[in-house]
Write a protein that holds these residues in place. Structure first.
Motif, PDB file in Angstrom:
ATOM      1  N   MET A 230       0.821  -1.219   0.000  1.00  0.00           N
ATOM      2  CA  MET A 230       0.000   0.000   0.000  1.00  0.00           C
ATOM      3  C   MET A 230       0.855   1.270   0.000  1.00  0.00           C
ATOM      4  N   ARG A 231       1.965   1.251   0.714  1.00  0.00           N
ATOM      5  CA  ARG A 231       2.817   2.442   0.751  1.00  0.00           C
ATOM      6  C   ARG A 231       3.390   2.731  -0.637  1.00  0.00           C
ATOM      7  N   GLU A 232       3.723   1.678  -1.365  1.00  0.00           N
ATOM      8  CA  GLU A 232       4.263   1.875  -2.709  1.00  0.00           C
ATOM      9  C   GLU A 232       3.255   2.586  -3.603  1.00  0.00           C
ATOM     10  N   TRP A 233       2.007   2.160  -3.570  1.00  0.00           N
ATOM     11  CA  TRP A 233       0.987   2.785  -4.416  1.00  0.00           C
ATOM     12  C   TRP A 233       0.647   4.189  -3.936  1.00  0.00           C
ATOM     13  N   LYS A 234       0.651   4.393  -2.642  1.00  0.00           N
ATOM     14  CA  LYS A 234       0.486   5.751  -2.135  1.00  0.00           C
ATOM     15  C   LYS A 234       1.616   6.636  -2.661  1.00  0.00           C
ATOM     16  N   GLY A 235       2.823   6.103  -2.701  1.00  0.00           N
ATOM     17  CA  GLY A 235       3.949   6.861  -3.239  1.00  0.00           C
ATOM     18  C   GLY A 235       3.756   7.222  -4.703  1.00  0.00           C
ATOM     19  N   HIS A 236       3.187   6.299  -5.475  1.00  0.00           N
ATOM     20  CA  HIS A 236       2.965   6.566  -6.903  1.00  0.00           C
ATOM     21  C   HIS A 236       1.976   7.710  -7.095  1.00  0.00           C
ATOM     22  N   VAL A 237       0.856   7.704  -6.365  1.00  0.00           N
ATOM     23  CA  VAL A 237      -0.140   8.753  -6.589  1.00  0.00           C
ATOM     24  C   VAL A 237       0.350  10.096  -6.045  1.00  0.00           C
ATOM     25  N   GLU A 238       1.109  10.059  -4.958  1.00  0.00           N
ATOM     26  CA  GLU A 238       1.639  11.316  -4.433  1.00  0.00           C
ATOM     27  C   GLU A 238       2.701  11.898  -5.354  1.00  0.00           C
ATOM     28  N   ALA A 239       3.525  11.038  -5.943  1.00  0.00           N
ATOM     29  CA  ALA A 239       4.521  11.522  -6.907  1.00  0.00           C
ATOM     30  C   ALA A 239       3.846  12.145  -8.121  1.00  0.00           C
ATOM     31  N   ALA A 240       2.628  11.697  -8.409  1.00  0.00           N
ATOM     32  CA  ALA A 240       1.855  12.252  -9.527  1.00  0.00           C
ATOM     33  C   ALA A 240       1.096  13.512  -9.130  1.00  0.00           C
ATOM     34  N   GLY A 241       1.236  13.933  -7.873  1.00  0.00           N
ATOM     35  CA  GLY A 241       0.623  15.176  -7.435  1.00  0.00           C
ATOM     36  C   GLY A 241      -0.678  15.043  -6.684  1.00  0.00           C
ATOM     37  N   TYR A 242      -1.101  13.806  -6.397  1.00  0.00           N
ATOM     38  CA  TYR A 242      -2.366  13.622  -5.699  1.00  0.00           C
ATOM     39  C   TYR A 242      -2.166  13.770  -4.198  1.00  0.00           C
ATOM     40  N   THR A 243      -2.941  14.648  -3.586  1.00  0.00           N
ATOM     41  CA  THR A 243      -2.849  14.881  -2.136  1.00  0.00           C
ATOM     42  C   THR A 243      -4.219  14.771  -1.466  1.00  0.00           C
ATOM     43  N   GLY A 244      -5.178  14.183  -2.161  1.00  0.00           N
ATOM     44  CA  GLY A 244      -6.537  14.126  -1.654  1.00  0.00           C
ATOM     45  C   GLY A 244      -6.801  12.955  -0.729  1.00  0.00           C
ATOM     46  N   PRO A 245      -8.064  12.682  -0.452  1.00  0.00           N
ATOM     47  CA  PRO A 245      -8.431  11.599   0.459  1.00  0.00           C
ATOM     48  C   PRO A 245      -7.980  10.234  -0.043  1.00  0.00           C
ATOM     49  N   ILE A 246      -7.761   9.341   0.901  1.00  0.00           N
ATOM     50  CA  ILE A 246      -7.419   7.949   0.602  1.00  0.00           C
ATOM     51  C   ILE A 246      -8.543   7.096   1.177  1.00  0.00           C
ATOM     52  N   GLU A 247      -9.278   6.458   0.297  1.00  0.00           N
ATOM     53  CA  GLU A 247     -10.521   5.791   0.677  1.00  0.00           C
ATOM     54  C   GLU A 247     -10.314   4.274   0.711  1.00  0.00           C
ATOM     55  N   VAL A 248     -10.712   3.643   1.791  1.00  0.00           N
ATOM     56  CA  VAL A 248     -10.617   2.183   1.903  1.00  0.00           C
ATOM     57  C   VAL A 248     -11.974   1.581   1.570  1.00  0.00           C
ATOM     58  N   GLU A 249     -11.983   0.765   0.506  1.00  0.00           N
ATOM     59  CA  GLU A 249     -13.228   0.161   0.026  1.00  0.00           C
ATOM     60  C   GLU A 249     -13.058  -1.352  -0.028  1.00  0.00           C
TER      61      GLU A 249
END
Length: 277
Positions: A230-249
């Motif tokens: 999960m940390r790896e994918w969080k890193g990918h979206v943050e590197a792309a500029g995403y700083t919004g909510p992280i939703e667990v579904e």
């Protein structure tokens, strides 16, 4: 910043909780955001849900779901468009700027993936401006290829972006869901592509656990129980500029059989352990 500042719980994760129970549990545990589903919202009442959310100060991060655009029959397509306009209006009333789309599978008897995807594009062309006028963005969610036949002919972020990029980012973007894309080694590059044009409209987490259950739709595992970093994918979206909510579904029969508040508390702890720290 609090460890939970970006955390959102998707309503489906704890679907055993009523709307008031869900809201109360979020307030009690310090969960700032919720992703809602149309069916329980309609069951409780749209206006009642909007008031409940407003009164407690929670943020509605997404509404799920719109979509199912692939029908060939003109009357079916018209009904789908009408329903999606209604979904856009519901999202606006609930105060969220993101309507998640499950685009639809192959119509009965059809084997034409290309044609189905073009019908999705046609629907987005009609709905995108309507959504923008309501302050809502449409987020195309690619689903794992095992769902292509009956639920979603959009299986990769690349396919989702090929559709989204025909329209302004203020109208159409994508949903990045770890459960559906973790297997795809091109996904990190596609996340960067999406971020470059501001098209990451939501980021959702679920783990991939094995063996798959008989009903694979209910196979999303609790964070930390499966194969996804999960940390790896969080890193990918943050590197792309995403700083919004992280939703667990999570769709999981074992979780649904437990006490909903207990599941929410566990999910909150897992989020901090496997995503934030």
């Amino acid at each position: 910043m609090s460890d939970l500042a970006r955390f959102s719980i998707n309503q489906m994760t704890v679907k055993q909780l009523s709307m008031p129970e869900l809201v109360d549990a979020c307030v009690e545990l310090g969960v700032p955001g919720v992703g809602l589903w149309r069916e329980p919202v309609q069951s409780y009442g749209l206006e009642e849900t909007a008031k409940l959310i407003m009164d407690t100060g929670l943020t509605v991060t997404t509404l799920c779901r719109g979509g199912f655009f692939t029908a060939i029959d003109p009357q079916e397509r018209s009904r789908a468009l009408t329903d999606n306009r209604r979904a856009i209006e519901e999202a606006a009333r609930l105060g969220t700027d993101t309507l998640v789309l499950v685009s639809g599978g192959l119509p009965p008897g059809s084997k034409d993936l290309h044609g189905a995807r073009e019908r999705i594009a046609d629907a987005l062309g009609e709905l995108g401006p309507y959504a923008e006028r309501h302050g809502v963005r449409l987020a195309i969610e690619p689903l794992h290829p095992m769902y292509a036949a009956d639920r979603c002919v959009v299986s990769t972020l690349s396919q989702a972006l090929d559709l989204a990029e025909r329209f302004p980012a203020e109208q159409v973007g994508v949903a990045v869901d770890t459960y559906h894309i973790w297997w795809d080694d091109t996904a990190p590059a596609q996340i960067a592509r999406a971020g470059a044009t501001g098209r990451i409209h939501t980021f959702q987490l679920a783990d991939w656990t094995t063996p798959l259950p008989k009903g694979v739709l209910d196979g999303r595992g609790q964070i930390g129980n499966g194969a996804i970093d999960m940390r790896e994918w969080k890193g990918h979206v943050e590197a792309a500029g995403y700083t919004g909510p992280i939703e667990v579904e999570l769709f999981n029969e074992e979780l649904w059989a437990r006490d909903g508040r207990e599941v929410l508390a566990e999910t909150t702890a897992r989020f901090v352990e496997h995503v934030i720290r």
